[in-house]
Design a protein around this motif. Sequence first.
Motif, mmCIF file in Angstrom:
data_model
loop_
_atom_site.group_PDB
_atom_site.id
_atom_site.type_symbol
_atom_site.label_atom_id
_atom_site.label_comp_id
_atom_site.label_asym_id
_atom_site.label_seq_id
_atom_site.Cartn_x
_atom_site.Cartn_y
_atom_site.Cartn_z
ATOM 1 N N VAL A 77 -16.439 13.245 20.295
ATOM 2 C CA VAL A 77 -15.931 12.576 19.087
ATOM 3 C C VAL A 77 -16.086 11.066 19.208
ATOM 4 N N HIS A 78 -16.824 10.500 18.293
ATOM 5 C CA HIS A 78 -16.949 9.039 18.217
ATOM 6 C C HIS A 78 -15.990 8.572 17.103
ATOM 7 N N TRP A 79 -16.357 7.587 16.346
ATOM 8 C CA TRP A 79 -15.502 7.108 15.246
ATOM 9 C C TRP A 79 -16.367 6.439 14.192
ATOM 10 N N SER A 80 -15.834 6.333 13.001
ATOM 11 C CA SER A 80 -16.553 5.657 11.914
ATOM 12 C C SER A 80 -15.951 4.288 11.603
ATOM 13 N N ILE A 81 -14.679 4.075 11.997
ATOM 14 C CA ILE A 81 -14.033 2.774 11.798
ATOM 15 C C ILE A 81 -13.358 2.335 13.089
ATOM 16 N N ASN A 82 -13.757 1.184 13.566
ATOM 17 C CA ASN A 82 -13.179 0.603 14.780
ATOM 18 C C ASN A 82 -12.231 -0.522 14.374
ATOM 19 N N THR A 83 -10.947 -0.350 14.655
ATOM 20 C CA THR A 83 -9.965 -1.376 14.259
ATOM 21 C C THR A 83 -9.980 -2.590 15.180
ATOM 22 N N ASN A 84 -10.634 -2.461 16.341
ATOM 23 C CA ASN A 84 -10.678 -3.543 17.334
ATOM 24 C C ASN A 84 -9.285 -3.998 17.751
ATOM 25 N N THR A 134 -2.034 -8.299 13.393
ATOM 26 C CA THR A 134 -1.777 -7.071 12.648
ATOM 27 C C THR A 134 -2.508 -7.053 11.303
ATOM 28 N N ALA A 135 -2.652 -8.225 10.688
ATOM 29 C CA ALA A 135 -3.342 -8.293 9.388
ATOM 30 C C ALA A 135 -4.797 -7.870 9.529
ATOM 31 N N SER A 136 -5.442 -8.297 10.619
ATOM 32 C CA SER A 136 -6.839 -7.950 10.858
ATOM 33 C C SER A 136 -6.994 -6.460 11.147
ATOM 34 N N ILE A 137 -6.097 -5.920 11.957
ATOM 35 C CA ILE A 137 -6.134 -4.489 12.281
ATOM 36 C C ILE A 137 -5.947 -3.662 11.016
ATOM 37 N N LEU A 138 -4.972 -4.063 10.205
ATOM 38 C CA LEU A 138 -4.702 -3.354 8.956
ATOM 39 C C LEU A 138 -5.876 -3.465 7.988
ATOM 40 N N SER A 139 -6.500 -4.617 7.947
ATOM 41 C CA SER A 139 -7.635 -4.829 7.057
ATOM 42 C C SER A 139 -8.772 -3.863 7.367
ATOM 43 N N ARG A 140 -9.032 -3.680 8.657
ATOM 44 C CA ARG A 140 -10.083 -2.742 9.057
ATOM 45 C C ARG A 140 -9.686 -1.308 8.720
ATOM 46 N N ALA A 141 -8.420 -0.976 8.972
ATOM 47 C CA ALA A 141 -7.945 0.376 8.691
ATOM 48 C C ALA A 141 -8.019 0.692 7.200
ATOM 49 N N LYS A 142 -7.841 -0.322 6.364
ATOM 50 C CA LYS A 142 -7.864 -0.109 4.918
ATOM 51 C C LYS A 142 -9.258 0.238 4.400
ATOM 52 N N GLU A 143 -10.261 0.113 5.249
ATOM 53 C CA GLU A 143 -11.616 0.501 4.862
ATOM 54 C C GLU A 143 -11.773 2.024 4.867
ATOM 55 N N ALA A 144 -10.797 2.722 5.412
ATOM 56 C CA ALA A 144 -10.891 4.177 5.569
ATOM 57 C C ALA A 144 -10.977 4.899 4.230
ATOM 58 N N LYS A 145 -11.822 5.905 4.218
ATOM 59 C CA LYS A 145 -11.948 6.784 3.060
ATOM 60 C C LYS A 145 -12.090 8.215 3.577
ATOM 61 N N ASN A 146 -12.192 9.148 2.655
ATOM 62 C CA ASN A 146 -12.246 10.551 3.024
ATOM 63 C C ASN A 146 -13.300 10.814 4.104
ATOM 64 N N GLY A 147 -12.882 11.480 5.181
ATOM 65 C CA GLY A 147 -13.800 11.853 6.247
ATOM 66 C C GLY A 147 -13.846 10.902 7.421
ATOM 67 N N LEU A 187 -10.616 6.927 12.532
ATOM 68 C CA LEU A 187 -10.206 5.581 12.931
ATOM 69 C C LEU A 187 -10.012 5.521 14.436
ATOM 70 N N PHE A 188 -10.496 4.470 15.031
ATOM 71 C CA PHE A 188 -10.419 4.263 16.474
ATOM 72 C C PHE A 188 -9.373 3.203 16.796
ATOM 73 N N MET A 189 -8.332 3.626 17.534
ATOM 74 C CA MET A 189 -7.286 2.711 17.966
ATOM 75 C C MET A 189 -6.912 2.996 19.415
ATOM 76 N N HIS A 190 -6.000 2.205 19.949
ATOM 77 C CA HIS A 190 -5.573 2.358 21.335
ATOM 78 C C HIS A 190 -4.054 2.443 21.428
ATOM 79 N N ALA A 191 -3.602 3.177 22.452
ATOM 80 C CA ALA A 191 -2.166 3.202 22.745
ATOM 81 C C ALA A 191 -1.936 2.782 24.187
ATOM 82 N N SER A 192 -2.936 2.144 24.792
ATOM 83 C CA SER A 192 -2.774 1.550 26.118
ATOM 84 C C SER A 192 -2.031 0.228 25.968
#
Length: 248
Positions: free
Chosen positions: A172-179, A186-199, A202-207
């Motif tokens: 599994v790769h990803w189509s949107i990288n939030t960086n 947080t505004a930049s991360i959210l901005s990238r996430a808002k690009e999401a559409k059906n299918g 999203l790539f994020m981290h919990a480290s």
Amino acid sequence: MTFFYTLHAKKTKQFILLISISFFTAILLFTQNSMSIPVFSEKDSPKAVYKGENGIALTFDIGWGDEKAAQIVQTLIRHKAKATFFLSGSWAERHPDLVKKMKEHHFEIGLLGYNYLDYTSMEKEEIRKDLLKAQEVFKKLQIEDIDLVRAPTGHFNQEVLRVAEEMRLTYVHWSINTNDWKNPGTASILSRAKEAKNGDILFMHASDSAKQTNAALPEIIQSTRSVDKLVTVSELIANGKIETKIIP
């Protein structure tokens, strides 16, 4: 009359010459295009899934850290949001209670290898051993139904994909990288996430390196839900159209 036949023959020769030039040009272009087709685009070549349909999938990588993962899990639980976690075996060994909590709350778990290594610099057998070691960790934690895998650093090649395929794992790769690991705000991360559409995946981290992800997560959940339902990766790619990534 002789002039008519001479003119007609001349035009015929020009027409034949034009057809011949077009034919050979077409052959040349076809040959050049065929030569430029990546070898990994062959039908039977393994590929990485990076999009599906019928929802949006939030994914989180965890390779190390003792603080951020628990916060993110709690935020997801509080908002009743689905997610897929890719966990390294070494991290899971040190945090068995949190791994079990993920499973109890029906978060999907995928493999992120055992050690946090760059698989593209390793031989196939080394990659296999690292993944097998990770699988053993999850078996001890009574989590054996893991079908998804992602390379620890996110870097992969055909060797990685072939090992995954041989082990009956879906890469599994990803189509949107939030960086988010770069902590751009947080505004930049959210901005990238808002690009999401059906299918989208999203790539994020919990480290622990991702210091701003949890703060942005409630709005990410709200934003993505306004576009489509949140699903696990397996739900995203099951019984539907998927898009795969060709690796040159």
